[in-house]
Design a protein around this motif. Sequence first.
Motif, PDB file in Angstrom:
ATOM      1  N   LEU A 151       0.827  -1.214   0.000  1.00  0.00           N
ATOM      2  CA  LEU A 151       0.000   0.000   0.000  1.00  0.00           C
ATOM      3  C   LEU A 151       0.858   1.261   0.000  1.00  0.00           C
ATOM      4  O   LEU A 151       0.516   2.245  -0.645  1.00  0.00           O
ATOM      5  N   MET A 152       1.972   1.230   0.724  1.00  0.00           N
ATOM      6  CA  MET A 152       2.870   2.380   0.710  1.00  0.00           C
ATOM      7  C   MET A 152       3.329   2.680  -0.713  1.00  0.00           C
ATOM      8  O   MET A 152       3.334   3.835  -1.146  1.00  0.00           O
ATOM      9  N   LYS A 153       3.711   1.645  -1.434  1.00  0.00           N
ATOM     10  CA  LYS A 153       4.190   1.828  -2.807  1.00  0.00           C
ATOM     11  C   LYS A 153       3.051   2.233  -3.747  1.00  0.00           C
ATOM     12  O   LYS A 153       3.231   3.076  -4.619  1.00  0.00           O
ATOM     13  N   ALA A 154       1.875   1.640  -3.578  1.00  0.00           N
ATOM     14  CA  ALA A 154       0.749   1.926  -4.471  1.00  0.00           C
ATOM     15  C   ALA A 154       0.194   3.329  -4.262  1.00  0.00           C
ATOM     16  O   ALA A 154      -0.207   3.990  -5.218  1.00  0.00           O
ATOM     17  N   LEU A 155       0.167   3.798  -3.008  1.00  0.00           N
ATOM     18  CA  LEU A 155      -0.405   5.107  -2.711  1.00  0.00           C
ATOM     19  C   LEU A 155       0.597   6.243  -2.891  1.00  0.00           C
ATOM     20  O   LEU A 155       0.212   7.373  -3.173  1.00  0.00           O
TER      21      LEU A 155
ATOM     22  N   VAL B 187      -4.415   4.054   7.355  1.00  0.00           N
ATOM     23  CA  VAL B 187      -3.995   4.844   6.198  1.00  0.00           C
ATOM     24  C   VAL B 187      -4.598   6.237   6.324  1.00  0.00           C
ATOM     25  O   VAL B 187      -5.791   6.390   6.612  1.00  0.00           O
ATOM     26  N   ARG B 188      -3.758   7.244   6.124  1.00  0.00           N
ATOM     27  CA  ARG B 188      -4.205   8.630   6.139  1.00  0.00           C
ATOM     28  C   ARG B 188      -3.339   9.412   5.172  1.00  0.00           C
ATOM     29  O   ARG B 188      -2.147   9.157   5.028  1.00  0.00           O
TER      30      ARG B 188
ATOM     31  N   ASP C 265       2.500  10.598  -0.416  1.00  0.00           N
ATOM     32  CA  ASP C 265       1.539  11.505   0.204  1.00  0.00           C
ATOM     33  C   ASP C 265       0.696  10.833   1.277  1.00  0.00           C
ATOM     34  O   ASP C 265      -0.208  11.455   1.827  1.00  0.00           O
ATOM     35  N   TYR C 266       0.978   9.558   1.580  1.00  0.00           N
ATOM     36  CA  TYR C 266       0.159   8.798   2.522  1.00  0.00           C
ATOM     37  C   TYR C 266       0.998   8.194   3.632  1.00  0.00           C
ATOM     38  O   TYR C 266       2.144   7.814   3.428  1.00  0.00           O
ATOM     39  N   ILE C 267       0.389   8.121   4.800  1.00  0.00           N
ATOM     40  CA  ILE C 267       0.946   7.406   5.936  1.00  0.00           C
ATOM     41  C   ILE C 267       0.255   6.052   5.967  1.00  0.00           C
ATOM     42  O   ILE C 267      -0.975   5.980   5.935  1.00  0.00           O
ATOM     43  N   VAL C 268       1.039   4.977   6.019  1.00  0.00           N
ATOM     44  CA  VAL C 268       0.495   3.625   6.070  1.00  0.00           C
ATOM     45  C   VAL C 268       1.189   2.880   7.199  1.00  0.00           C
ATOM     46  O   VAL C 268       2.418   2.812   7.242  1.00  0.00           O
TER      47      VAL C 268
ATOM     48  N   ARG D 196      -8.147   6.103  -1.407  1.00  0.00           N
ATOM     49  CA  ARG D 196      -7.963   7.512  -1.795  1.00  0.00           C
ATOM     50  C   ARG D 196      -9.234   8.326  -1.531  1.00  0.00           C
ATOM     51  O   ARG D 196      -9.165   9.447  -1.038  1.00  0.00           O
ATOM     52  N   ALA D 197     -10.394   7.754  -1.842  1.00  0.00           N
ATOM     53  CA  ALA D 197     -11.662   8.455  -1.613  1.00  0.00           C
ATOM     54  C   ALA D 197     -11.923   8.655  -0.128  1.00  0.00           C
ATOM     55  O   ALA D 197     -12.347   9.732   0.304  1.00  0.00           O
ATOM     56  N   GLU D 198     -11.657   7.623   0.679  1.00  0.00           N
ATOM     57  CA  GLU D 198     -11.940   7.704   2.117  1.00  0.00           C
ATOM     58  C   GLU D 198     -10.986   8.634   2.850  1.00  0.00           C
ATOM     59  O   GLU D 198     -11.298   9.109   3.934  1.00  0.00           O
TER      60      GLU D 198
END
Length: 159
Positions: free
Chosen positions: A69-73, A145-146, A76-79, A111-113
Amino acid sequence: MRISPSLFKTLINLWPPYLGAGIRVGHIGHDWRRVEVKMKLGLANRNYVGVHFGGSLYSMTDPFFMLMLMKALGRDYIVWDKAGSIDYLKPGKGTVRALFSIDDALIERIRAETAHGDKTLPQLSVEVQNEQGEVVARVHKTLYVRRKQEKKEKQDRPD
């Protein structure tokens, strides 16, 4: 630092806890959305009754959903891993395997949430299978995830 899937695979396969437990990453997809992990039964991961230690079964699955998820997002995201559990369904003998997969629908939902700064707690699971394809264990992971907050100076700077 950006790291390619093939370099990451080499490095994690040399990581002492995985090397010592006989855990091997066999494949990481070019887009980080599929990962295959295997573990042979050996002296380092065999319990008193001659099957895989439960902790080794969990360990072989531990970091992968978070990393994927870190790589996919992206940056810009904290996982983070928030919680995990494992259901042992039958003794693990021989070589066991876990195949991790994430899809576009999951990424879009996350991404939506998180679009307005909210956190989301996706729940994912993976099966650990023996050489006959029988499910030995099922691992459940809850991730945190945020979207990262923009720094104050970026918000105040005119475009």
